[in-house]
Design a protein around this motif. Structure first.
Motif, mmCIF file in Angstrom:
data_model
loop_
_atom_site.group_PDB
_atom_site.id
_atom_site.type_symbol
_atom_site.label_atom_id
_atom_site.label_comp_id
_atom_site.label_asym_id
_atom_site.label_seq_id
_atom_site.Cartn_x
_atom_site.Cartn_y
_atom_site.Cartn_z
ATOM 1 N N ALA A 294 0.838 -1.207 0.000
ATOM 2 C CA ALA A 294 0.000 0.000 0.000
ATOM 3 C C ALA A 294 0.872 1.255 0.000
ATOM 4 N N ARG A 295 1.979 1.241 0.756
ATOM 5 C CA ARG A 295 2.892 2.391 0.762
ATOM 6 C C ARG A 295 3.527 2.596 -0.604
ATOM 7 N N LYS A 296 3.937 1.500 -1.230
ATOM 8 C CA LYS A 296 4.543 1.603 -2.560
ATOM 9 C C LYS A 296 3.534 2.138 -3.557
ATOM 10 N N ASP A 297 2.306 1.650 -3.506
ATOM 11 C CA ASP A 297 1.254 2.132 -4.402
ATOM 12 C C ASP A 297 0.987 3.613 -4.183
ATOM 13 N N ALA A 298 1.005 4.041 -2.918
ATOM 14 C CA ALA A 298 0.767 5.463 -2.608
ATOM 15 C C ALA A 298 1.901 6.327 -3.142
ATOM 16 N N MET A 299 3.146 5.844 -3.052
ATOM 17 C CA MET A 299 4.292 6.590 -3.563
ATOM 18 C C MET A 299 4.242 6.690 -5.075
ATOM 19 N N VAL A 300 3.867 5.608 -5.745
ATOM 20 C CA VAL A 300 3.752 5.614 -7.202
ATOM 21 C C VAL A 300 2.649 6.574 -7.625
ATOM 22 N N SER A 301 1.527 6.523 -6.922
ATOM 23 C CA SER A 301 0.414 7.407 -7.232
ATOM 24 C C SER A 301 0.797 8.865 -7.026
ATOM 25 N N ALA A 302 1.534 9.171 -5.959
ATOM 26 C CA ALA A 302 1.968 10.539 -5.694
ATOM 27 C C ALA A 302 2.964 11.003 -6.747
ATOM 28 N N ALA A 303 3.849 10.099 -7.186
ATOM 29 C CA ALA A 303 4.843 10.440 -8.202
ATOM 30 C C ALA A 303 4.173 10.703 -9.551
ATOM 31 N N ASP A 304 3.051 10.053 -9.800
ATOM 32 C CA ASP A 304 2.326 10.244 -11.053
ATOM 33 C C ASP A 304 1.399 11.456 -10.988
ATOM 34 N N GLY A 305 1.475 12.195 -9.901
ATOM 35 C CA GLY A 305 0.631 13.375 -9.766
ATOM 36 C C GLY A 305 -0.755 13.064 -9.248
ATOM 37 N N GLY A 306 -0.907 11.892 -8.625
ATOM 38 C CA GLY A 306 -2.196 11.525 -8.046
ATOM 39 C C GLY A 306 -3.200 11.053 -9.071
ATOM 40 N N ALA A 307 -2.770 10.835 -10.290
ATOM 41 C CA ALA A 307 -3.698 10.399 -11.340
ATOM 42 C C ALA A 307 -4.019 8.954 -11.261
#
Length: 122
Positions: free
Chosen positions: A109-122
């Protein structure tokens, strides 16, 4: 009467712990000691947290103590110990598996949140 009772208890304890001492008894005592230590670990963790908690070490002490006690029970041919520890070991291992699963899910879940944040929350 109290003197006789005291002598009887002393004689009993001497017979059980001194006369019958063996490496198997020492192993059984070690297993029981590990098993008992888990409660000390749980109590200390709960006091530190200010609430009731069951730390991972509790389950490792449970497995260690339970396994050694099972070996002792098998050697002594004690059906109550064998049945009790066999089932308990499964439960302890299952708790560790559930804890590991929960930790993996949190990391994912943390990794997914970091990826999502890096993609601009898209």
């Amino acid at each position: 009467m109290l003197i006789t009772l005291s002598q009887d208890i002393g004689g009993y304890l001497y017979e059980v712990f001194v006369e019958k001492f063996s490496l198997w008894l020492a192993l059984g005592l070690l297993g029981q000691g590990l098993f008992s230590a888990r409660f000390l670990v749980q109590w200390i963790a709960s006091e530190k947290a200010g609430r009731s908690v069951v730390p991972v070490a509790f389950w490792f002490f449970s497995i260690g103590g339970g396994f050694i006690t099972l070996i002792y029970g098998l050697h002594q041919r004690e059906p109550i110990i064998i049945l009790g520890q066999s089932l308990s070991l499964f439960i302890y291992a299952r708790n560790l598996a559930l804890i590991a699963k929960e930790r993996r899910n949190k990391v994912r879940a943390r990794k997914d949140a970091m990826v999502s944040a890096a993609d601009g929350g898209a």
